[in-house]
Write a protein that holds these residues in place. Structure first.
Motif, short mmCIF file in Angstrom:
data_model
loop_
_atom_site.label_atom_id
_atom_site.label_comp_id
_atom_site.label_asym_id
_atom_site.label_seq_id
_atom_site.Cartn_x
_atom_site.Cartn_y
_atom_site.Cartn_z
N TYR A 154 0.83 -1.20 0.00
CA TYR A 154 0.00 0.00 0.00
C TYR A 154 0.87 1.26 0.00
CZ TYR A 154 -3.77 3.19 1.40
OH TYR A 154 -4.68 4.22 1.45
N THR A 155 1.88 1.27 0.84
CA THR A 155 2.78 2.43 0.91
C THR A 155 3.56 2.60 -0.39
OG1 THR A 155 3.01 2.15 3.31
CG2 THR A 155 4.68 3.46 2.19
N LYS A 156 4.05 1.50 -0.94
CA LYS A 156 4.81 1.54 -2.19
C LYS A 156 3.95 2.05 -3.34
CE LYS A 156 7.77 -1.34 -5.09
NZ LYS A 156 8.33 -2.72 -5.29
N ALA A 157 2.66 1.79 -3.30
CA ALA A 157 1.74 2.21 -4.36
C ALA A 157 1.30 3.67 -4.20
CB ALA A 157 0.53 1.31 -4.40
N GLY A 158 1.89 4.36 -3.24
CA GLY A 158 1.61 5.79 -3.10
C GLY A 158 0.52 6.12 -2.11
N GLY A 159 0.12 5.17 -1.32
CA GLY A 159 -0.96 5.42 -0.38
C GLY A 159 -0.52 5.95 0.97
N GLY A 160 0.79 5.98 1.22
CA GLY A 160 1.26 6.41 2.53
C GLY A 160 0.99 5.32 3.56
N PRO A 200 -3.64 1.96 -4.13
CA PRO A 200 -3.90 3.34 -4.57
C PRO A 200 -3.49 3.66 -6.00
CG PRO A 200 -2.98 3.33 -2.36
CD PRO A 200 -2.90 1.92 -2.86
N ASP A 201 -2.53 2.95 -6.57
CA ASP A 201 -2.12 3.22 -7.95
C ASP A 201 -2.96 2.45 -8.97
OD1 ASP A 201 -1.22 0.66 -7.55
OD2 ASP A 201 0.88 1.08 -8.03
N GLY A 202 -4.00 1.77 -8.51
CA GLY A 202 -4.90 1.06 -9.41
C GLY A 202 -4.53 -0.39 -9.64
N THR A 203 -3.38 -0.84 -9.16
CA THR A 203 -2.99 -2.24 -9.31
C THR A 203 -3.64 -3.08 -8.22
OG1 THR A 203 -1.00 -1.95 -7.94
CG2 THR A 203 -0.78 -1.58 -10.33
#
Length: 224
Positions: A154-160, A200-203
């Motif tokens: 989740y964090t890696k995908a830009g969600g913090g 968060p990045d849609g993946t």
């Protein structure tokens, strides 16, 4: 005058509206007019929010202690489409007992305000509710291994930093085992979900080996 009513002139077969004339109606008359414009829902109309709330209260009345303890959950309320119901408005409330793995369906007559039918079945698994999807995600996050994996992804995908399961994009499907050798074979009886997690990045997170057992409140890992 308490009520000011300027009457439009009626001439011959037509209606002549006097320029500048206005029609003032008392608050009581306005309420009656608004009420007349609203019609009672027809049998084929979707349930209103008020009807859903009423059916929920009535159908839950006999299970409140178990619901408070989390043993029984209300999944959802739907309009009852029984063709024998004539023009009466009815609702079906679906509840699941995780302690005994039984599906309970209570049919509520909304006009009479009472449960008129109850059916109980084992081995019947309706689609999961949104609340169940969130509960499954919370169990996934509580797992020492999988929880860390989800948070890092989740964090890696830009969600913090992930604060709660409610922040995840979720999609749940009922899992039915077919020849499973591991602990997931318990899902023959238990209520289990395959949970798909959107980042968060849609993946989508790879959760292909994870099965959430809502009855046992644990995670099964599929073996292959």
């Amino acid at each position: 005058m308490g009520r000011r009513l300027m009457v439009m002139a009626v001439a011959g077969a037509g209606v002549a509206v006097v320029a500048g004339a206005a029609l003032f109606v008392s608050g009581e008359q306005g309420s009656q007019a608004a009420g007349a414009a609203l019609r009672a829902p027809a049998r084929e109309d979707p349930l209103t929010g008020q009807e859903v709330a009423k059916a929920t209260t009535i159908a839950s009345a006999g299970s409140r202690s178990h619901m408070a303890a989390g043993r029984i959950k209300l999944l959802y309320v739907e309009r009852d489409d029984d063709k024998d119901a004539s023009d009466r408005r009815r609702a079906d409330a679906y509840l699941y007992d995780y302690g005994s793995d039984r599906l309970i369906v209570r049919t509520v007559d909304l006009g009479r305000g009472e449960v008129i039918r109850e059916t109980v079945a084992r081995g019947v698994q309706p689609p999961p509710s949104q609340e169940e999807e969130t509960t499954a995600a919370a169990l996934l996050l509580a797992h020492p291994g999988y929880g860390k994996t989800v948070r890092e992804a989740y964090t890696k995908a830009g969600g913090g930093p992930l604060r709660s399961a409610a922040e995840l994009g979720l999609r749940g499907l009922i899992f039915t085992p077919y020849g499973e050798r591991g602990s997931a074979k318990e899902c023959d009886v238990h209520r289990c979900l395959r949970l798909f997690v959107r980042l968060p990045d849609g993946t989508w997170l790879d959760t292909s080996r994870m099965v959430v057992d809502l009855s046992a409140k644990k995670i099964h890992t599929l073996e292959w």
